[in-house]
Design an enzyme around this catalytic site. Structure first.
Site, PDB file in Angstrom:
ATOM      1  CG  PHE A  10      45.265  46.599  46.984  1.00  0.00           C
ATOM      2  CD1 PHE A  10      44.956  47.885  46.549  1.00  0.00           C
ATOM      3  CD2 PHE A  10      44.712  46.139  48.163  1.00  0.00           C
ATOM      4  CE1 PHE A  10      44.118  48.699  47.287  1.00  0.00           C
ATOM      5  CE2 PHE A  10      43.874  46.943  48.913  1.00  0.00           C
ATOM      6  CZ  PHE A  10      43.571  48.235  48.474  1.00  0.00           C
TER       7      PHE A  10
ATOM      8  CG  ASN B 262      57.351  49.225  44.712  1.00  0.00           C
ATOM      9  OD1 ASN B 262      56.750  50.060  45.377  1.00  0.00           O
ATOM     10  ND2 ASN B 262      57.473  47.949  45.114  1.00  0.00           N
TER      11      ASN B 262
ATOM     12  CE  LYS C  68      48.250  40.222  43.601  1.00  0.00           C
ATOM     13  NZ  LYS C  68      48.792  41.616  43.651  1.00  0.00           N
TER      14      LYS C  68
END
Length: 402
Positions: free
Chosen positions: A325, A210, A339
């Site tokens: 994060f 990524n 999350k």
């Protein structure tokens, strides 16, 4: 005063008679474990010699803005980045006026403009100069911009006057310098930080990855070290300098990163800033894959889920204070809150990577922190170094409460 251990302090010495106290201040700071670099104005050199301060600090004294030798080593930008705190003692009326106006015509004032570190001033001047409306207005303006003012004290002055304007004594200045780190101190804590991308091999020459640059994670490692923590940084493949006072472990894949993190446990605080690949190829080809003329224009890769590093570490019996994060392109706070709950985190840091000015590979960031009560706290767009310091301060405060 353990808060000063390992801290990096730039001491600016202005042109006032109180400069003689700067020698004792350097000694006090070093006695408490701080590393000190001294920057002197032209006026400061009239009251105390650079040689004296060099001998006491153990480092060369920095004098001129346009010094080719200094700019090749510890020039104003490097000093600005190096400092955990800039302390100017004495801060004369003239120096305070120039700082209030954003003047950068010498090394010290240019350094102040360039640093993200806290800046503290120890005013020292005649009592009438301190009382003057212009000086008072400058002091208020500087305080409103985040400058810390240490003093002045009242008492007899070199000119024979009595009143406010004396520079604080070295012992008290050293104590106040230590207090600058009180509310963001992680001294004695073990902090584990993950950073960068992971790479998942397809064959010996290709992989899935990524756009993460690792810059935010590395900035957090540097800020945590500045705050006194013992920092272990587990990083995917990036081209970044390892922050000083940080132990770095390089990994490639998500499974490598999990193994390295488990080997680094237990820790007190986990900050998972890495952008870990959710999936990897089920089978990694032993040799470079060739085009198959019978397969048409496509290639089918079977992917399997990678282990969830953050959830795994946050579910341990010796669970650390866990910070995750959430880099999202839409529904930022909703996805981040989900999350937080799913991974059993204490805090989650949400940032909008769809915005190119604060997304992957950018030099700046803007974040919103969500806690277990789903209360958001936002930090406005700024350099990743500054955001990292703000986030570490926030985490340190929450760790103390836990």
């Amino acid at each position: 005063m353990q808060r000063l251990f390992g801290k990096r302090i730039v001491l600016g010495v202005g042109g006032g008679i109180a400069a003689y106290k700067s020698a004792e201040l350097v000694r006090r700071l070093r006695d408490q474990g701080a590393e000190v670099h001294v920057v002197m104005t032209r006026g400061g050199r009239e009251f105390i010699t650079p040689l004296t301060l060099q001998a006491l600090s153990g480092n060369p004294v920095h004098l001129d803005l346009l010094d080719p030798a200094a700019e090749a080593a510890m020039g104003h930008i490097e000093l600005a980045k190096w400092a955990d705190l800039v302390l100017i003692a004495p801060a004369t009326a003239d120096l305070m006026a120039r700082l209030a106006q954003g003047v950068a015509d010498d090394l010290l004032t240019a350094l102040v403009l360039a640093t993200d570190a806290p800046v503290a001033l120890a005013p020292a001047m005649n009592q009438a100069m301190w009382r003057d409306p212009a000086t008072q207005a400058n002091a208020e303006l500087l305080a409103s911009r985040g400058f810390r003012l240490f003093g002045p004290a009242a008492g007899s002055q070199a000119c024979g006057d009595v009143g406010l304007g004396r520079m604080l004594e070295a012992e008290e200045l050293a104590q106040r310098a230590a207090d600058c780190f009180e509310f963001r101190s992680l001294t004695g804590l073990r902090v584990l930080i993950t950073a960068g991308p992971t790479q998942e091999n397809i064959d010996p020459v290709r992989y899935i990855t990524n756009h993460s640059s690792g810059k935010m994670g590395f900035a957090l490692a540097e800020a945590a070290a500045e705050a006194g923590a013992q920092v272990t940084l587990v990083s995917g493949p990036v081209h970044l300098r390892t922050p000083e006072r940080v132990q770095r472990i390089n990994v490639t894949s998500a499974r490598d990163m999990l193994a390295a993190c488990e080997a680094a446990m237990p820790c007190d605080v986990l900050i998972a800033a890495a952008a870990v690949a959710d999936y990897r190829p089920e089978v990694v080809a032993e040799h470079k894959m060739k085009k198959d003329p019978t397969s048409g224009d496509g290639l089918l890769l079977q992917l399997v889920r990678n282990p969830d590093i953050l959830a795994t570490l946050a579910s341990r019996v010796d669970r650390p204070f866990s910070v995750g994060f959430a880099a999202e392109t839409q529904n930022l706070l909703d996805y981040a809150a989900r999350k937080l709950k799913d991974k059993n985190l204490d805090l989650i840091v949400a940032n909008d990577v769809a915005n190119p000015s604060i997304g992957f590979n950018s030099e700046e960031n803007a974040i919103t922190i969500i806690d277990r009560e789903l209360q958001p706290t936002s930090f406005a767009q700024s350099s990743k170094g500054k955001i990292a310091r703000q986030l570490i301060a926030f985490i340190a405060d929450r760790v103390k409460r836990a």
